[in-house]
Design a protein around this motif. Structure first.
Motif, PDB file in Angstrom:
ATOM      1  N   PHE A  20       2.676  18.950  24.948  1.00 18.85           N
ATOM      2  CA  PHE A  20       3.324  19.355  22.814  1.00 18.85           C
ATOM      3  C   PHE A  20       4.690  19.542  22.581  1.00 18.85           C
ATOM      4  N   GLU A  21       5.364  20.258  23.772  1.00 20.75           N
ATOM      5  CA  GLU A  21       6.131  20.502  22.599  1.00 20.75           C
ATOM      6  C   GLU A  21       8.124  19.460  23.195  1.00 20.75           C
ATOM      7  N   PHE A  22       6.796  18.839  23.828  1.00 18.23           N
ATOM      8  CA  PHE A  22       8.540  17.855  24.363  1.00 18.23           C
ATOM      9  C   PHE A  22       7.980  16.475  23.220  1.00 18.23           C
ATOM     10  N   PHE A  23       7.033  16.222  23.056  1.00 18.12           N
ATOM     11  CA  PHE A  23       6.722  15.122  21.878  1.00 18.12           C
ATOM     12  C   PHE A  23       6.696  14.995  20.670  1.00 18.12           C
ATOM     13  N   PHE A  24       6.014  16.684  20.264  1.00 19.05           N
ATOM     14  CA  PHE A  24       5.410  16.945  19.081  1.00 19.05           C
ATOM     15  C   PHE A  24       6.759  16.445  18.001  1.00 19.05           C
ATOM     16  N   PRO A  25       8.085  17.202  18.494  1.00 23.67           N
ATOM     17  CA  PRO A  25       9.422  16.613  17.096  1.00 23.67           C
ATOM     18  C   PRO A  25       9.583  15.387  16.510  1.00 23.67           C
ATOM     19  N   TYR A  26       9.022  14.475  17.848  1.00 23.69           N
ATOM     20  CA  TYR A  26       9.362  12.880  16.969  1.00 23.69           C
ATOM     21  C   TYR A  26       7.948  13.185  15.989  1.00 23.69           C
ATOM     22  N   PHE A  27       6.756  13.318  16.364  1.00 27.01           N
ATOM     23  CA  PHE A  27       6.112  12.549  14.741  1.00 27.01           C
ATOM     24  C   PHE A  27       6.085  13.837  14.090  1.00 27.01           C
ATOM     25  N   HIS A  28       6.748  15.012  13.982  1.00 25.74           N
ATOM     26  CA  HIS A  28       6.792  15.835  13.368  1.00 25.74           C
ATOM     27  C   HIS A  28       8.051  15.132  11.988  1.00 25.74           C
ATOM     28  N   ASP A  29       8.432  14.978  12.624  1.00 25.35           N
ATOM     29  CA  ASP A  29       9.715  14.436  11.610  1.00 25.35           C
ATOM     30  C   ASP A  29      10.106  12.858  11.045  1.00 25.35           C
ATOM     31  N   ILE A  30       8.441  12.528  11.658  1.00 21.54           N
ATOM     32  CA  ILE A  30       8.202  11.331  10.476  1.00 21.54           C
ATOM     33  C   ILE A  30       7.595  11.674   9.626  1.00 21.54           C
ATOM     34  N   PHE A  31       6.580  12.268   9.657  1.00 24.62           N
ATOM     35  CA  PHE A  31       6.008  13.241   8.659  1.00 24.62           C
ATOM     36  C   PHE A  31       6.279  13.389   7.614  1.00 24.62           C
ATOM     37  N   GLU A  32       6.967  14.481   7.824  1.00 26.51           N
ATOM     38  CA  GLU A  32       8.328  15.379   7.265  1.00 26.51           C
ATOM     39  C   GLU A  32       9.203  13.899   6.135  1.00 26.51           C
ATOM     40  N   SER A  33       9.069  12.774   7.013  1.00 24.57           N
ATOM     41  CA  SER A  33      10.166  12.120   5.773  1.00 24.57           C
ATOM     42  C   SER A  33       9.249  11.630   5.166  1.00 24.57           C
ATOM     43  N   GLU A  34       7.986  11.999   4.408  1.00 22.15           N
ATOM     44  CA  GLU A  34       7.911  11.483   3.293  1.00 22.15           C
ATOM     45  C   GLU A  34       7.891   9.973   3.072  1.00 22.15           C
ATOM     46  N   GLU A  35       7.715   8.716   4.452  1.00 23.30           N
ATOM     47  CA  GLU A  35       7.722   7.853   3.644  1.00 23.30           C
ATOM     48  C   GLU A  35       6.307   6.852   3.190  1.00 23.30           C
ATOM     49  N   GLU A  36       7.220   6.343   1.697  1.00 22.36           N
ATOM     50  CA  GLU A  36       6.017   6.142   1.005  1.00 22.36           C
ATOM     51  C   GLU A  36       4.831   4.678   1.170  1.00 22.36           C
ATOM     52  N   SER A  37       5.776   4.080   1.921  1.00 21.09           N
ATOM     53  CA  SER A  37       4.576   3.464   2.382  1.00 21.09           C
ATOM     54  C   SER A  37       4.077   2.956   4.001  1.00 21.09           C
ATOM     55  N   LEU A  38       2.720   2.710   3.708  1.00 27.80           N
ATOM     56  CA  LEU A  38       1.935   2.890   4.720  1.00 27.80           C
ATOM     57  C   LEU A  38       2.125   2.087   5.759  1.00 27.80           C
ATOM     58  N   TRP A  39       2.584   0.501   5.618  1.00 28.81           N
ATOM     59  CA  TRP A  39       2.961  -0.107   6.561  1.00 28.81           C
ATOM     60  C   TRP A  39       4.010   0.499   7.229  1.00 28.81           C
ATOM     61  N   VAL A  54       0.960  -1.317  -0.023  1.00 27.78           N
ATOM     62  CA  VAL A  54       0.172  -0.055  -0.188  1.00 27.78           C
ATOM     63  C   VAL A  54       0.593   1.184   0.071  1.00 27.78           C
ATOM     64  N   ARG A  55       0.899   2.323  -1.378  1.00 25.65           N
ATOM     65  CA  ARG A  55       1.151   3.435  -1.297  1.00 25.65           C
ATOM     66  C   ARG A  55       0.497   4.655  -0.926  1.00 25.65           C
ATOM     67  N   ILE A  56       1.101   5.849  -0.493  1.00 24.44           N
ATOM     68  CA  ILE A  56       0.648   7.121   0.053  1.00 24.44           C
ATOM     69  C   ILE A  56       0.773   7.653  -1.195  1.00 24.44           C
ATOM     70  N   ASP A  57      -0.484   8.512  -0.953  1.00 23.99           N
ATOM     71  CA  ASP A  57      -0.673   9.201  -1.587  1.00 23.99           C
ATOM     72  C   ASP A  57      -0.258  10.849  -1.775  1.00 23.99           C
ATOM     73  N   TYR A  58       0.684  10.512  -1.813  1.00 20.84           N
ATOM     74  CA  TYR A  58       1.800  12.675  -1.699  1.00 20.84           C
ATOM     75  C   TYR A  58       0.854  13.947  -2.765  1.00 20.84           C
ATOM     76  N   GLY A  59       0.153  13.574  -3.474  1.00 26.33           N
ATOM     77  CA  GLY A  59      -0.823  14.358  -4.132  1.00 26.33           C
ATOM     78  C   GLY A  59      -1.463  14.626  -3.666  1.00 26.33           C
ATOM     79  N   GLN A  60      -2.056  14.631  -2.301  1.00 26.68           N
ATOM     80  CA  GLN A  60      -3.237  14.961  -2.165  1.00 26.68           C
ATOM     81  C   GLN A  60      -2.655  15.928  -0.914  1.00 26.68           C
ATOM     82  N   LYS A  61      -1.363  16.134  -0.527  1.00 30.56           N
ATOM     83  CA  LYS A  61      -0.777  16.684   0.423  1.00 30.56           C
ATOM     84  C   LYS A  61      -1.097  17.224   2.041  1.00 30.56           C
TER      85      LYS A  61
END
Length: 222
Positions: free
Chosen positions: A111-130, A85-92
């Motif tokens: 929030f300020e302590f934990f959010f950066p961990y998740f932000h970095d993963i979102f920004e990595s643009e992983e192609e695979s949903l899994w 399953v591939r993620i559609d990054y065309g939809q931003k």
């Protein structure tokens, strides 16, 4: 392992060695209550993608409503292996999800302590949903200080010692119909009444280091 044996373990507080799970997107509190105390989480890349599931959606609490965040996928082919399953990054979608999370929890105490961990993963643009879900779950376990490790497994007959909850936690039925999660209220950012079973983000950002204890107390022991 049968349901009865599972709850016998819970009641006696003896460790649940292995649990077979689906890789949900930023899983619900029910999910984490179900795996509380597990030593090993088995995940299966060949398991089939299910539409209308938590595999690509999660729920957060905004000021005036509970919002569902969904990850768009490429194509609409049903029943393909999760690893395909591939993620559609065309939809931003990352911008929508990040904006929603910041709007919902930007003023939460942790929030300020934990959010950066998740932000970095979102920004990595992983192609695979899994793979994206695997990375997010790994971070969640780390922040919860959970000893559970994730093991990629192959299809085949499971040992009788493995408790298999794949396909059981789904949005089509309320959590009250299952026996994994008993809501333990904590202070949320919005609303007067407690909203149970949101994404793990809600608990992490609102409760911080108390999140692990709350999840342990939320795990049904019948």
């Amino acid at each position: 392992m049968t349901i009865g044996t599972y709850f016998l373990h819970r009641k006696s507080k003896s460790p649940l060695s292995q649990i077979a799970i689906d890789l949900h997107y930023l899983p619900s509190l029910e999910f984490f209550a179900a795996i509380a105390g597990a030593e090993e989480l088995l995940v299966f890349p060949q398991d089939r993608y299910q539409r209308q599931s938590y595999l690509n959606r999660t729920r957060i609490r905004l000021a005036n409503k509970v919002e569902t965040l969904s990850i768009p996928i490429v194509g609409r082919r049903p029943r393909i292996p999760m690893e395909e399953v591939r993620i559609d990054y065309g939809q931003k979608w990352q911008a929508v999800h990040l904006r929603g999370i910041q709007s919902a929890y930007g003023k939460a105490p942790f929030f300020e302590f934990f959010f950066p961990y998740f932000h970095d993963i979102f920004e990595s643009e992983e192609e695979s949903l899994w793979r994206l879900n695997q990375k997010l779950l790994t971070v969640c376990l780390k922040l919860l200080r959970s000893p559970a490790r994730i093991t990629v497994a192959e299809e085949g007959r499971l040992s009788s010692e493995v408790f298999d909850i794949r396909g059981q936690i789904e949005p089509g039925r309320p959590f009250s119909e299952r026996n994994f999660y008993h809501p333990v209220p904590y202070t949320q950012l919005f609303g007067v009444n407690f909203e149970p079973n949101l994404s793990i983000l809600d608990l992490l950002f609102c409760a911080g280091p108390e999140a692990g204890r709350i999840l342990q107390e939320s795990a049904k022991k019948q």
